[in-house]
Design a protein around this motif. Structure first.
Motif, mmCIF file in Angstrom:
data_model
loop_
_atom_site.group_PDB
_atom_site.id
_atom_site.type_symbol
_atom_site.label_atom_id
_atom_site.label_comp_id
_atom_site.label_asym_id
_atom_site.label_seq_id
_atom_site.Cartn_x
_atom_site.Cartn_y
_atom_site.Cartn_z
ATOM 1 N N HIS A 172 73.851 22.365 -32.801
ATOM 2 C CA HIS A 172 72.532 22.019 -32.293
ATOM 3 C C HIS A 172 71.531 23.133 -32.601
ATOM 4 N N ILE A 203 70.709 23.565 -36.374
ATOM 5 C CA ILE A 203 69.731 22.584 -36.875
ATOM 6 C C ILE A 203 68.342 22.911 -36.348
ATOM 7 N N LYS A 204 68.222 23.294 -35.078
ATOM 8 C CA LYS A 204 66.912 23.673 -34.543
ATOM 9 C C LYS A 204 66.360 24.899 -35.243
ATOM 10 N N GLU A 223 62.036 22.700 -35.586
ATOM 11 C CA GLU A 223 62.096 21.777 -34.453
ATOM 12 C C GLU A 223 62.047 20.326 -34.940
ATOM 13 N N TRP A 276 65.495 18.973 -35.816
ATOM 14 C CA TRP A 276 66.254 18.434 -34.686
ATOM 15 C C TRP A 276 65.702 17.066 -34.276
ATOM 16 N N ARG A 277 64.399 16.902 -34.370
ATOM 17 C CA ARG A 277 63.794 15.613 -34.028
ATOM 18 C C ARG A 277 64.324 14.494 -34.928
ATOM 19 N N VAL A 286 68.595 18.298 -42.673
ATOM 20 C CA VAL A 286 69.602 18.215 -41.620
ATOM 21 C C VAL A 286 70.897 17.626 -42.163
ATOM 22 N N TRP A 336 75.328 12.439 -37.488
ATOM 23 C CA TRP A 336 75.513 13.153 -36.221
ATOM 24 C C TRP A 336 76.267 12.276 -35.222
#
Length: 84
Positions: free
Chosen positions: A2, A5-6, A10, A13-14, A55, A81
């Motif tokens: 998590h 990826i962030k 941001e 992650w979205r 991602v 994911w």
């Protein structure tokens, strides 16, 4: 994973939270929906697609081969994911 990826962004992650689908044009006279040509994408559509690709690449790069075989056909980072 998590936080990895962030750390990309941001918005990266979205892309996990909201998902991504190939961009489509509206239905034509035969009521068929087609994939939107990349030349016609808006700046926002390009950005969203780039984050999905980043991602998905991050996920592919950090899993072992047995998991890669399961998600290798995914085109959406969210789908990959969710399968993990």
């Amino acid at each position: 994973m998590h936080m990895y990826i962030k750390s990309i962004d941001e918005c990266a992650w979205r892309s996990i939270l909201t998902g991504w689908k190939p961009l489509r044009t509206s239905a034509d006279e035969d009521n068929e929906v087609t994939i939107k040509r990349e030349l016609n994408w808006t700046a926002n559509e390009i950005t969203t697609t780039i984050f999905n690709s980043k991602v998905l690449n991050a996920i592919f790069a950090t899993i072992d081969i047995s998991m890669f075989k399961i998600i290798s056909n995914c085109i959406s980072a969210k789908d990959a994911w969710d399968m993990l």
